[in-house]
Motif scaffolding. Structure first.
Motif, short mmCIF file in Angstrom:
data_model
loop_
_atom_site.label_atom_id
_atom_site.label_comp_id
_atom_site.label_asym_id
_atom_site.label_seq_id
_atom_site.Cartn_x
_atom_site.Cartn_y
_atom_site.Cartn_z
N THR A 4 0.82 -1.22 0.00
CA THR A 4 0.00 0.00 0.00
C THR A 4 0.85 1.26 0.00
O THR A 4 0.32 2.35 0.18
CB THR A 4 -0.93 0.02 1.23
OG1 THR A 4 -0.12 0.06 2.41
CG2 THR A 4 -1.85 -1.17 1.24
N PRO A 61 -5.88 -3.44 -16.31
CA PRO A 61 -5.02 -2.91 -15.24
C PRO A 61 -3.55 -3.29 -15.42
O PRO A 61 -2.67 -2.61 -14.91
CB PRO A 61 -5.61 -3.52 -13.97
CG PRO A 61 -6.34 -4.73 -14.42
CD PRO A 61 -6.84 -4.41 -15.81
N MET A 93 -0.21 0.09 -11.30
CA MET A 93 -0.94 -1.00 -10.67
C MET A 93 0.00 -2.13 -10.24
O MET A 93 0.82 -2.59 -11.03
CB MET A 93 -2.00 -1.58 -11.62
CG MET A 93 -3.13 -0.63 -11.94
SD MET A 93 -4.13 -0.25 -10.50
CE MET A 93 -4.07 1.52 -10.54
N HIS A 137 -3.36 -5.35 -7.27
CA HIS A 137 -4.42 -4.59 -7.93
C HIS A 137 -4.99 -5.40 -9.11
O HIS A 137 -6.20 -5.51 -9.27
CB HIS A 137 -3.90 -3.25 -8.48
CG HIS A 137 -3.63 -2.22 -7.45
ND1 HIS A 137 -2.36 -1.78 -7.17
CD2 HIS A 137 -4.46 -1.51 -6.65
CE1 HIS A 137 -2.42 -0.84 -6.24
NE2 HIS A 137 -3.69 -0.66 -5.90
N LEU A 192 -6.14 -1.06 -1.43
CA LEU A 192 -5.98 -1.44 -2.83
C LEU A 192 -7.28 -1.23 -3.62
O LEU A 192 -7.26 -0.73 -4.74
CB LEU A 192 -5.52 -2.89 -2.94
CG LEU A 192 -4.13 -3.20 -2.35
CD1 LEU A 192 -3.86 -4.69 -2.40
CD2 LEU A 192 -3.05 -2.41 -3.04
N ASP A 229 -7.73 2.39 -4.34
CA ASP A 229 -6.94 2.80 -5.51
C ASP A 229 -7.68 2.46 -6.80
O ASP A 229 -7.70 3.25 -7.75
CB ASP A 229 -5.59 2.08 -5.53
CG ASP A 229 -4.68 2.46 -4.38
OD1 ASP A 229 -4.94 3.49 -3.72
OD2 ASP A 229 -3.71 1.71 -4.14
N LEU A 230 -8.25 1.26 -6.85
CA LEU A 230 -8.95 0.81 -8.06
C LEU A 230 -10.22 1.61 -8.31
O LEU A 230 -10.57 1.86 -9.46
CB LEU A 230 -9.26 -0.68 -7.97
CG LEU A 230 -8.02 -1.59 -8.00
CD1 LEU A 230 -8.39 -3.03 -7.63
CD2 LEU A 230 -7.36 -1.54 -9.36
#
Length: 131
Positions: free
Chosen positions: A26, A53, A59, A63, A94, A97-98
């Protein structure tokens, strides 16, 4: 530390594989912008129009794994953590983030306070039976 036949040293146990600390996945972060929406039963769904991704250099492999798992079937945050064998906090960051990258979106379950009362459901069922 063990060495193989060629004299190079290993920094990991052959049976366990390489060890990566959760904070490394992370980048030291413990929260994300969407953290408040990611409880254990929140369902993560891959965006059908999202780019691959793997093509995004930002990524991580984790991810990419999350996106691939959610493409097949929407997964809860708890299911993702269990499937990837990662702590819940790491999965939340995570997934955040996505979401920011528009690779996935999160569907939250209906809070119990917003569900209809059981007596109302019973009245509806009884009314349907009377038809």
């Amino acid at each position: 530390m063990s060495t193989d036949g060629q004299g190079s040293s290993h920094w990991f146990d052959d049976e366990a594989g390489p060890v990566v600390r959760p904070y490394a996945m992370t980048r030291g972060r413990t929260t994300s912008a969407v953290q408040h929406r990611l409880d254990l039963i929140a369902v993560v769904v891959a965006e059908p129009h999202a780019d691959d991704p793997e093509a995004d250099p930002a990524m991580s492999p984790e991810h990419v794994d999350i996106v691939h798992l959610c493409r097949d079937t929407p997964q809860s945050v708890a299911e993702l953590a269990a499937e990837l064998d990662l702590p819940i906090g790491v999965v939340r960051v995570l997934v955040g983030d996505l979401v920011d990258g528009e690779f996935v979106h999160v569907n939250r379950p209906v809070p119990p306070a917003e569900l209809p009362d059981e007596s109302i459901l019973r009245d509806v069922i009884n009314g349907l039976r009377a038809l």
